[in-house]
Write an enzyme that holds these catalytic residues in place. Sequence first.
Site, PDB file in Angstrom:
ATOM      1  CE  LYS A  51     -14.870   3.135 -14.345  1.00 55.10           C
ATOM      2  NZ  LYS A  51     -13.641   3.185 -15.162  1.00 55.10           N
ATOM      3  CE1 TYR A 272      -2.612   1.331  16.792  1.00 57.87           C
ATOM      4  CE2 TYR A 272      -4.169   2.287  15.234  1.00 57.87           C
ATOM      5  CZ  TYR A 272      -3.810   1.269  16.090  1.00 57.87           C
ATOM      6  OH  TYR A 272      -4.645   0.199  16.262  1.00 57.87           O
TER       7      TYR A 272
END
Length: 377
Positions: A51, A272
């Site tokens: 999956k 940042y």
Amino acid sequence: MDSDILVSHARTATIMQGATGYLTIDLAALGRNYRKLVSMLTPVRAGAVVKADAYGLGAERVARTLYGQGCRHFFVAQFIEAMRLRPALAQDAQIFVLNGLQPGNEIACAERGIVPVLNSLAQWRQWSAAARALKRCLPAVLQFDTGMSRLGFPREERADLAAALRDGGNVEILFIMSHLASADETDGAQNGEQLAEMACIAEEFPGFDISFANSGGVFLGDAYHGVLARPGIALYGGASNAGAENPMEPVVSLDVAVVQTRAVPEGTKVGYGGAHVTHQETRLATIAAGYADGLPRSLSGRGAVYFNGIRLPIVGRVSMDSITVDVSALPQGVLTLGSLVEVLGPHQTLEHIARDADTISYEILTGLGDRYHRQYR
């Protein structure tokens, strides 16, 4: 230094045709991992969970490799994954949809020879109605909830399900299954509780084969194996049991390109929010991957990359498309534009990154983005 490492770090972004780095999937290691699990399970069969695009590694390539090793049972989560995978495998390969079907997909599923895992009476009724409409018997798997409260028939629906099975409904049950919630904890009490509940279900629904073990369940012992195990993360080299030595081979390595290098003085803010401030003159390198490429923001100030075996700590916040690392431990000029640093490889496993990011290896593996150049060997 190993010559392969020298060659690896000599590659540049120009060769990558615009990619940010190399994501290498070792299909030979994948095959050896499958064979190792088979040897632990024999005579129990081993399927494969593919999956989420085989945990991000490419479902078609992975499934074909495992098919070549003898695997014939493949598990995906959603019907759309099964439709994409079906053309890549021979017809004797069975594809199972763990989440079952959304209403309206039953006929398309039946026509493609895909097997749904039925988790509720509603899904049972829809699949039975499709069988009647097609005037033929359709295969299915029944999943029971043994304590995870996620998917599967709950205890209060079992009586109605038993009655439905007695009525037939043109549905052939291939086997019954459940999913272990704590299989990565070898001494976890929930494993025994779920095993006991599965034994009760087997008595209530006699005559059906059982699929129970996921990757962690394989290592819990014979009582958990059933007749068909469903390994996932172990195939891809991830650790199945917390705190235990990982017996599986790494399947994935990741090298990311340097975008820029610079030297900054003491007191320089990095990233940042100025989250990191240099304590001394520091040499920095910015690499071309960030949280959009599957390297979580939580690695900020905690994680690292490697170059020639030397740890280069992440400084400042991980950005969407880039990460800044302190390269002061390297000789000056060793890293330049286009040099490759190791994110996953011999010095840093999936578990190492997951630990630094305060997450699990599954999330790291499935999150690796599509801006890397993928190469299979």
